[in-house]
Motif scaffolding. Structure first.
Motif, PDB file in Angstrom:
ATOM      1  N   GLY A 127       3.178  16.995  12.543  1.00 52.88           N
ATOM      2  CA  GLY A 127       2.444  16.902  11.631  1.00 52.88           C
ATOM      3  C   GLY A 127       1.643  15.617  11.264  1.00 52.88           C
ATOM      4  N   ARG A 128       1.704  15.330   9.658  1.00 51.16           N
ATOM      5  CA  ARG A 128       1.218  14.062   9.251  1.00 51.16           C
ATOM      6  C   ARG A 128       2.308  13.166   8.609  1.00 51.16           C
ATOM      7  N   ASP A 169      -6.467  19.217   9.949  1.00 48.62           N
ATOM      8  CA  ASP A 169      -6.279  20.489  10.207  1.00 48.62           C
ATOM      9  C   ASP A 169      -7.565  21.301   9.738  1.00 48.62           C
ATOM     10  N   ASP A 224      -7.968  16.180   5.766  1.00 51.30           N
ATOM     11  CA  ASP A 224      -6.925  16.451   6.522  1.00 51.30           C
ATOM     12  C   ASP A 224      -7.393  17.136   7.840  1.00 51.30           C
ATOM     13  N   ILE A 268      -0.030  10.961  13.123  1.00 49.16           N
ATOM     14  CA  ILE A 268      -0.299  12.467  13.327  1.00 49.16           C
ATOM     15  C   ILE A 268       0.124  12.889  14.745  1.00 49.16           C
TER      16      ILE A 268
END
Length: 340
Positions: free
Chosen positions: A256-257, A301, A299, A252
């Motif tokens: 992003g991932r 996020d 997630d 990450i």
């Protein structure tokens, strides 16, 4: 080479539901302090950390968990204290950490004491999302000494042996990361996991594909295991990775991932294909390895600010919120450091 940080050097889990659990946690801490050759002053500070963390759980969340683990850096020994709950969180962390502030009618010195007494401290406690407190105490005061990794490993409920294990080996120019999931549960699964850790310790600088082959031979007399291996080269900004079996691995970063691919098989028994991948891994990126005891729908996020927390806090949040109740569960998090 310094000592290996690994979960086979077992952690102690204490469920905090009653005041009597605080004394049990302190006793467990004293045992670790004795093993780590802490003097009376440092052992006393550890006892205070455990007491304040457990008391905070009871006062604000009603119940939670304390995890105590040995940790190493070079020849330095330390003890990690993780305290987590699913309570109301903390609305104003800066205010809560100031002595004299309390939302429970007490003197308000607990959270401030956690911060002051720890060589390393971090917390993640957004409102209505529970709290995770992380405290590290070295045998001698070393507030400048920080580790780039953090892991947590929970055995299946009712089991004392853990079929999951992780390890981190810091070499001169590389860092080796391992996550292993012994087939099944209990002592035989734990035996397979321990064999993988011991094999890594012998030649931790091997490239992952070669390391998996060595582990394959070493685990033939065990149940076998799923295995994920990473070898990080911070100077080149690269991670070399190989995975066999159902272990989730990702990087990450600002982009992003990125999921890292693993192939089907059981190390030690049935391993048809081994392939090594190299991915870019810039300073600040997180490498996260998790066994299949952790749900894959997480997630970061959804957790504002968590990615910037200590790796141990990230690992604890993921295990708290996504551990599956019918399996061993483990998470290892590594933050890529700046090149030396």
């Amino acid at each position: 080479m310094e000592k290996i940080n690994q979960s086979v050097e077992s952690s102690t889990w204490i469920t905090i539901t009653h005041a009597s659990d605080i004394a049990a946690a302190r006793r467990a801490g004293q045992r670790l302090a004795d093993t780590g050759r802490f003097d009376d002053v440092r052992a006393g500070q550890l006892a205070l950390l455990i007491t304040e963390a457990a008391t905070n759980i009871l006062k604000h969340a009603g119940d939670g968990v304390i995890v105590l683990s040995a940790v190493h850096a070079g020849e330095m020994d330390g003890i990690d204290v993780l305290a987590y709950d699913a309570g109301p969180g903390i609305g104003n962390m800066a205010q809560a950490l100031r002595d004299g502030n309390s939302s429970a009618g007490t003197s308000g010195t607990g959270l401030g004491a956690l911060h002051r007494l720890s060589d390393q401290f971090d917390v993640y406690a957004p409102r209505d999302k529970g709290a995770v407190f992380f405290m590290r105490l070295w045998r001698t005061p070393s507030p400048e000494l920080h580790l780039a990794s953090g892991g947590i490993s929970l055995p299946l409920a009712g089991e004392t042996a853990n079929g999951d294990a992780w390890a981190v080996v810091n070499l001169r120019q590389h860092t080796a990361l391992l996550m292993v999931d012994g087939l099944g549960h209990g002592p035989e699964a734990a035996k397979a996991a321990a064999a993988a850790i011991a094999t890594l310790a012998l030649q931790p600088g091997l490239r992952p594909a070669e390391q998996v082959q060595v582990c394959h031979e070493a685990l033939r007399n065990t149940r076998g295991a799923a295995l994920a291996l990473g070898l990080l080269d911070p100077a080149a900004g690269q991670l070399h990775f190989t995975g066999i079996g159902n272990i989730s691995a990702c990087v990450i970063d600002a982009a992003g991932r990125r999921q890292l691919a693993s192939y089907n098989g059981i190390v030690g028994h049935n391993m048809r294909k081994v392939q090594e991948f190299t991915v870019n891994c810039a300073p600040g990126a997180l490498v996260i390895l998790a066994t299949d005891g952790i749900g894959t729908q997480w997630d970061l996020d959804q957790y504002p600010g968590l990615a910037g927390c200590d790796p141990s806090v990230v690992a604890a949040v993921l295990l708290r919120d996504y551990a599956r109740p019918r399996d061993d569960a483990s998470v290892l998090v590594y933050r890529v450091p700046e090149p030396a």
